[in-house]
Design a protein around this motif. Sequence first.
Motif, PDB file in Angstrom:
ATOM      1  N   VAL A 124      -3.152  13.669 -15.571  1.00 19.51           N
ATOM      2  CA  VAL A 124      -2.325  13.799 -16.771  1.00 19.51           C
ATOM      3  C   VAL A 124      -2.140  12.427 -17.382  1.00 19.51           C
ATOM      4  O   VAL A 124      -1.884  11.445 -16.673  1.00 19.51           O
ATOM      5  CB  VAL A 124      -0.958  14.422 -16.445  1.00 19.51           C
ATOM      6  N   LEU A 125      -2.286  12.346 -18.699  1.00 16.47           N
ATOM      7  CA  LEU A 125      -2.184  11.083 -19.432  1.00 16.47           C
ATOM      8  C   LEU A 125      -1.066  11.200 -20.450  1.00 16.47           C
ATOM      9  O   LEU A 125      -0.994  12.173 -21.200  1.00 16.47           O
ATOM     10  CB  LEU A 125      -3.533  10.799 -20.100  1.00 16.47           C
ATOM     11  N   ASN A 126      -0.165  10.222 -20.477  1.00 13.24           N
ATOM     12  CA  ASN A 126       0.954  10.202 -21.423  1.00 13.24           C
ATOM     13  C   ASN A 126       0.611   9.265 -22.571  1.00 13.24           C
ATOM     14  O   ASN A 126       0.238   8.115 -22.357  1.00 13.24           O
ATOM     15  CB  ASN A 126       2.242   9.749 -20.735  1.00 13.24           C
ATOM     16  N   THR A 127       0.731   9.755 -23.805  1.00 12.27           N
ATOM     17  CA  THR A 127       0.395   8.936 -24.966  1.00 12.27           C
ATOM     18  C   THR A 127       1.651   8.407 -25.641  1.00 12.27           C
ATOM     19  O   THR A 127       2.668   9.100 -25.739  1.00 12.27           O
ATOM     20  CB  THR A 127      -0.424   9.735 -25.989  1.00 12.27           C
ATOM     21  N   ALA A 128       1.551   7.174 -26.130  1.00 17.60           N
ATOM     22  CA  ALA A 128       2.704   6.529 -26.741  1.00 17.60           C
ATOM     23  C   ALA A 128       3.074   7.159 -28.078  1.00 17.60           C
ATOM     24  O   ALA A 128       4.247   7.161 -28.468  1.00 17.60           O
ATOM     25  CB  ALA A 128       2.413   5.039 -26.932  1.00 17.60           C
ATOM     26  N   ASP A 129       2.100   7.715 -28.803  1.00 16.71           N
ATOM     27  CA  ASP A 129       2.397   8.206 -30.148  1.00 16.71           C
ATOM     28  C   ASP A 129       3.299   9.429 -30.139  1.00 16.71           C
ATOM     29  O   ASP A 129       4.147   9.595 -31.014  1.00 16.71           O
ATOM     30  CB  ASP A 129       1.103   8.495 -30.916  1.00 16.71           C
ATOM     31  N   ASP A 130       3.126  10.320 -29.144  1.00 19.02           N
ATOM     32  CA  ASP A 130       3.984  11.500 -29.125  1.00 19.02           C
ATOM     33  C   ASP A 130       4.811  11.624 -27.840  1.00 19.02           C
ATOM     34  O   ASP A 130       5.646  12.509 -27.716  1.00 19.02           O
ATOM     35  CB  ASP A 130       3.156  12.777 -29.320  1.00 19.02           C
ATOM     36  N   GLY A 131       4.574  10.740 -26.889  1.00 21.92           N
ATOM     37  CA  GLY A 131       5.325  10.759 -25.643  1.00 21.92           C
ATOM     38  C   GLY A 131       5.060  11.962 -24.771  1.00 21.92           C
ATOM     39  O   GLY A 131       5.794  12.218 -23.813  1.00 21.92           O
ATOM     40  N   ALA A 132       4.014  12.706 -25.087  1.00 21.02           N
ATOM     41  CA  ALA A 132       3.713  13.939 -24.354  1.00 21.02           C
ATOM     42  C   ALA A 132       2.655  13.692 -23.283  1.00 21.02           C
ATOM     43  O   ALA A 132       1.881  12.736 -23.352  1.00 21.02           O
ATOM     44  CB  ALA A 132       3.239  15.014 -25.318  1.00 21.02           C
ATOM     45  N   ASP A 133       2.646  14.564 -22.300  1.00 20.93           N
ATOM     46  CA  ASP A 133       1.621  14.518 -21.261  1.00 20.93           C
ATOM     47  C   ASP A 133       0.438  15.387 -21.677  1.00 20.93           C
ATOM     48  O   ASP A 133       0.618  16.531 -22.120  1.00 20.93           O
ATOM     49  CB  ASP A 133       2.187  15.033 -19.928  1.00 20.93           C
ATOM     50  N   HIS A 134      -0.763  14.835 -21.512  1.00 22.90           N
ATOM     51  CA  HIS A 134      -1.982  15.553 -21.863  1.00 22.90           C
ATOM     52  C   HIS A 134      -2.930  15.540 -20.674  1.00 22.90           C
ATOM     53  O   HIS A 134      -3.158  14.489 -20.065  1.00 22.90           O
ATOM     54  CB  HIS A 134      -2.659  14.915 -23.074  1.00 22.90           C
ATOM     55  N   PRO A 135      -3.505  16.684 -20.335  1.00 20.35           N
ATOM     56  CA  PRO A 135      -4.448  16.703 -19.215  1.00 20.35           C
ATOM     57  C   PRO A 135      -5.752  15.993 -19.578  1.00 20.35           C
ATOM     58  O   PRO A 135      -6.171  15.985 -20.742  1.00 20.35           O
ATOM     59  CB  PRO A 135      -4.675  18.200 -18.979  1.00 20.35           C
ATOM     60  N   TYR A 136      -6.382  15.411 -18.574  1.00 24.55           N
ATOM     61  CA  TYR A 136      -7.686  14.791 -18.785  1.00 24.55           C
ATOM     62  C   TYR A 136      -8.573  15.104 -17.583  1.00 24.55           C
ATOM     63  O   TYR A 136      -8.101  15.450 -16.500  1.00 24.55           O
ATOM     64  CB  TYR A 136      -7.558  13.273 -18.954  1.00 24.55           C
ATOM     65  N   LEU A 137      -9.875  14.979 -17.806  1.00 26.63           N
ATOM     66  CA  LEU A 137     -10.806  15.070 -16.692  1.00 26.63           C
ATOM     67  C   LEU A 137     -11.790  13.912 -16.783  1.00 26.63           C
ATOM     68  O   LEU A 137     -12.117  13.434 -17.872  1.00 26.63           O
ATOM     69  CB  LEU A 137     -11.526  16.422 -16.648  1.00 26.63           C
ATOM     70  N   LEU A 138     -12.224  13.465 -15.635  1.00 26.59           N
ATOM     71  CA  LEU A 138     -13.202  12.384 -15.538  1.00 26.59           C
ATOM     72  C   LEU A 138     -14.545  12.968 -15.127  1.00 26.59           C
ATOM     73  O   LEU A 138     -14.628  13.750 -14.182  1.00 26.59           O
ATOM     74  CB  LEU A 138     -12.756  11.349 -14.491  1.00 26.59           C
ATOM     75  N   SER A 139     -15.577  12.572 -15.838  1.00 23.87           N
ATOM     76  CA  SER A 139     -16.924  13.028 -15.505  1.00 23.87           C
ATOM     77  C   SER A 139     -17.891  11.864 -15.641  1.00 23.87           C
ATOM     78  O   SER A 139     -17.530  10.780 -16.117  1.00 23.87           O
ATOM     79  CB  SER A 139     -17.346  14.171 -16.426  1.00 23.87           C
ATOM     80  N   GLU A 140     -19.128  12.085 -15.223  1.00 22.87           N
ATOM     81  CA  GLU A 140     -20.132  11.055 -15.392  1.00 22.87           C
ATOM     82  C   GLU A 140     -20.365  10.833 -16.881  1.00 22.87           C
ATOM     83  O   GLU A 140     -20.280  11.761 -17.681  1.00 22.87           O
ATOM     84  CB  GLU A 140     -21.439  11.450 -14.703  1.00 22.87           C
ATOM     85  N   PHE A 141     -20.622   9.584 -17.252  1.00 28.12           N
ATOM     86  CA  PHE A 141     -20.951   9.273 -18.638  1.00 28.12           C
ATOM     87  C   PHE A 141     -22.462   9.238 -18.772  1.00 28.12           C
ATOM     88  O   PHE A 141     -23.145   8.503 -18.050  1.00 28.12           O
ATOM     89  CB  PHE A 141     -20.366   7.929 -19.074  1.00 28.12           C
ATOM     90  N   LEU A 142     -22.973  10.037 -19.682  1.00 19.39           N
ATOM     91  CA  LEU A 142     -24.412  10.161 -19.846  1.00 19.39           C
ATOM     92  C   LEU A 142     -24.830   9.558 -21.185  1.00 19.39           C
ATOM     93  O   LEU A 142     -24.457  10.075 -22.238  1.00 19.39           O
ATOM     94  CB  LEU A 142     -24.821  11.636 -19.784  1.00 19.39           C
ATOM     95  N   PRO A 143     -25.579   8.477 -21.167  1.00 20.17           N
ATOM     96  CA  PRO A 143     -26.019   7.862 -22.420  1.00 20.17           C
ATOM     97  C   PRO A 143     -27.108   8.689 -23.085  1.00 20.17           C
ATOM     98  O   PRO A 143     -27.914   9.335 -22.421  1.00 20.17           O
ATOM     99  CB  PRO A 143     -26.576   6.509 -21.955  1.00 20.17           C
ATOM    100  N   GLY A 144     -27.092   8.674 -24.398  1.00 22.88           N
ATOM    101  CA  GLY A 144     -28.158   9.353 -25.116  1.00 22.88           C
ATOM    102  C   GLY A 144     -27.697  10.203 -26.286  1.00 22.88           C
ATOM    103  O   GLY A 144     -28.452  10.464 -27.214  1.00 22.88           O
ATOM    104  N   GLY A 145     -26.448  10.675 -26.271  1.00 29.08           N
ATOM    105  CA  GLY A 145     -25.943  11.490 -27.379  1.00 29.08           C
ATOM    106  C   GLY A 145     -26.335  12.952 -27.266  1.00 29.08           C
ATOM    107  O   GLY A 145     -27.224  13.330 -26.504  1.00 29.08           O
ATOM    108  N   ASP A 146     -25.654  13.788 -28.042  1.00 33.68           N
ATOM    109  CA  ASP A 146     -25.934  15.222 -27.981  1.00 33.68           C
ATOM    110  C   ASP A 146     -27.120  15.583 -28.875  1.00 33.68           C
ATOM    111  O   ASP A 146     -27.689  14.736 -29.573  1.00 33.68           O
ATOM    112  CB  ASP A 146     -24.687  16.040 -28.326  1.00 33.68           C
TER     113      ASP A 146
END
Length: 273
Positions: free
Chosen positions: A75-97
Amino acid sequence: MTRADVEKALGPCQEAARVGSPSGMGECWRIVQNGEAKACKVITRGSDPERFEREVSAMQRIDSPRVVRVFGRGVLNTADDGADHPYLLSEFLPGGDVRQNITTSGWPDDSQLRAFLLAVLEGVAELHKANVVHRDLKPENILLLNSDWTQPVIIDLGLSRLVDLTSVTVYPWAGGTWPYMAPEQLQGERAFDRSDVWAIAVIAAELASQQHPFRRGEHNPPPDWDARLQAGMAIPGSRPAGLRDWLRSAGAYPGYRRPTAENARLQLESQWP
């Protein structure tokens, strides 16, 4: 969302930058920690905790080079709204969609298109073996590793439904990206594995003809949309006959007439040698 927000949740990063355009649900960051690049997907709008947990669960069940690997969540808390937002971490794949690669490098030739489709069908078959239906396959949800058409990787299982678990979706419901949704999805029926095969057929027809097989710039489904879907997908005569034959099967209007992803891959191999 700022870099400070990201580092507050994940710790110091050697690099941290937003990548791509914000989606309807949030945004994605590329971070580097201990020399390793990862993608951090943050859900900032319309968060459904149960659906998010299912996305993570779905992605962690898959071990395939054709489906993005997930490392963790939080969970990540942002300063702009003070709310908690879920996040996920994955591998970063270079190349674009796929869409980005079309813009920067152009459309695939016959050889590239065949290899791309076989690899995507391999990835979708792996999803289905794990009882996962993607439900939102489209060019923006398929990355090309190192911009190589022969190395597609499926991402963003946010709309996936684990078919061996009770669905959180209440039907009738139409979710996904409408130009790539199967007829049964647009009618509010439950998506199933052949719905993903339809989406791949639409993508194949788009890449083969360099335009969407049904859409003509509309922002919403036009009144005759269902009639267009029933008419089938046409591609230029310069493309291999085997691809046209395959599209008639994979893009069949009735879902029960479409092959499974694995059978679609085998058919494509035999019809388009």
